[in-house]
Design a protein around this motif. Sequence first.
Motif, short mmCIF file in Angstrom:
data_model
loop_
_atom_site.label_atom_id
_atom_site.label_comp_id
_atom_site.label_asym_id
_atom_site.label_seq_id
_atom_site.Cartn_x
_atom_site.Cartn_y
_atom_site.Cartn_z
N LYS A 86 3.39 10.11 -9.69
CA LYS A 86 2.65 10.39 -10.92
C LYS A 86 2.01 11.77 -10.86
CE LYS A 86 -0.21 7.34 -12.59
NZ LYS A 86 -1.17 6.23 -12.74
N LYS A 87 1.40 12.10 -9.73
CA LYS A 87 0.75 13.40 -9.58
C LYS A 87 1.78 14.53 -9.64
CE LYS A 87 -3.38 11.88 -7.20
NZ LYS A 87 -4.20 11.94 -6.00
N ALA A 88 2.93 14.32 -8.99
CA ALA A 88 3.98 15.34 -9.01
C ALA A 88 4.49 15.56 -10.44
CB ALA A 88 5.14 14.94 -8.09
N ASN A 89 4.70 14.46 -11.17
CA ASN A 89 5.15 14.59 -12.56
C ASN A 89 4.11 15.31 -13.41
OD1 ASN A 89 7.63 13.40 -12.19
ND2 ASN A 89 6.89 11.34 -12.66
N SER A 90 2.85 15.00 -13.17
CA SER A 90 1.78 15.66 -13.91
C SER A 90 1.77 17.17 -13.62
CB SER A 90 0.43 15.04 -13.53
OG SER A 90 -0.62 15.73 -14.14
N LYS A 129 0.83 -1.21 0.00
CA LYS A 129 0.00 0.00 0.00
C LYS A 129 0.87 1.26 0.00
CE LYS A 129 -4.20 -1.85 2.07
NZ LYS A 129 -5.12 -1.81 3.21
N SER A 130 1.94 1.25 0.79
CA SER A 130 2.81 2.44 0.83
C SER A 130 3.51 2.63 -0.51
CB SER A 130 3.82 2.34 1.97
OG SER A 130 4.72 1.27 1.77
N GLU A 131 3.95 1.53 -1.15
CA GLU A 131 4.57 1.65 -2.47
C GLU A 131 3.59 2.20 -3.49
OE1 GLU A 131 6.04 -2.28 -3.27
OE2 GLU A 131 7.79 -2.03 -1.98
N MET A 132 2.34 1.75 -3.39
CA MET A 132 1.31 2.24 -4.31
C MET A 132 1.06 3.73 -4.08
SD MET A 132 -2.33 0.43 -5.15
CE MET A 132 -3.18 0.96 -3.68
N LEU A 133 1.00 4.15 -2.82
CA LEU A 133 0.79 5.57 -2.52
C LEU A 133 1.96 6.41 -3.03
CD1 LEU A 133 -0.67 5.37 1.10
CD2 LEU A 133 -1.86 6.13 -0.95
N ILE A 134 3.17 5.91 -2.85
CA ILE A 134 4.35 6.64 -3.32
C ILE A 134 4.31 6.76 -4.84
CG2 ILE A 134 6.86 6.47 -3.59
CD1 ILE A 134 6.92 5.31 -0.72
N HIS A 135 3.95 5.67 -5.51
CA HIS A 135 3.86 5.68 -6.97
C HIS A 135 2.83 6.70 -7.45
CE1 HIS A 135 3.99 4.16 -11.06
NE2 HIS A 135 2.68 4.01 -11.04
#
Length: 139
Positions: free
Chosen positions: A82-86, A72-78
């Motif tokens: 993605k949001k930061a890159n966007s 779950k933490s890896e998914m949240l980090i991912h």
Amino acid sequence: MEGNKMAKGLIIGFITGSVIGGIIALLYAPKSGKELRSDIKVKKDEFLDDTAEYMQIAKSKANELINEGKKKSEMLIHEAKKKANSLLEDANKLLSGAKDKASEKITDAKEKISSESGKIKDAFKAGVEAYKEEKTKKS
């Protein structure tokens, strides 16, 4: 986390109940000392086996919970990446658009200055020629 506490309490309650029940059963059974000691040893071995089994189950559950938490933490980090890159892409697009608009404005301003400076030069030349004409008329 609450489920982990609940499982731990359930295991401790089961173990405690097993020990107390075994001791009471042994103490009230009409057996000789030798038989009672033998029964106590058997119950102790059963208790240790049960305890080892429940500890293994608890370790397994704990590992499952830890792995689930890691996933779950890896998914949240991912997702956060993605949001930061966007957001960075959007900011770069806005910056690029602003640069383009500024470049257009600068080009327009240069053209306008060039045009106006040509008009000023023409007006100055006309003024000089008019002055020369007036001077030649008076002379």
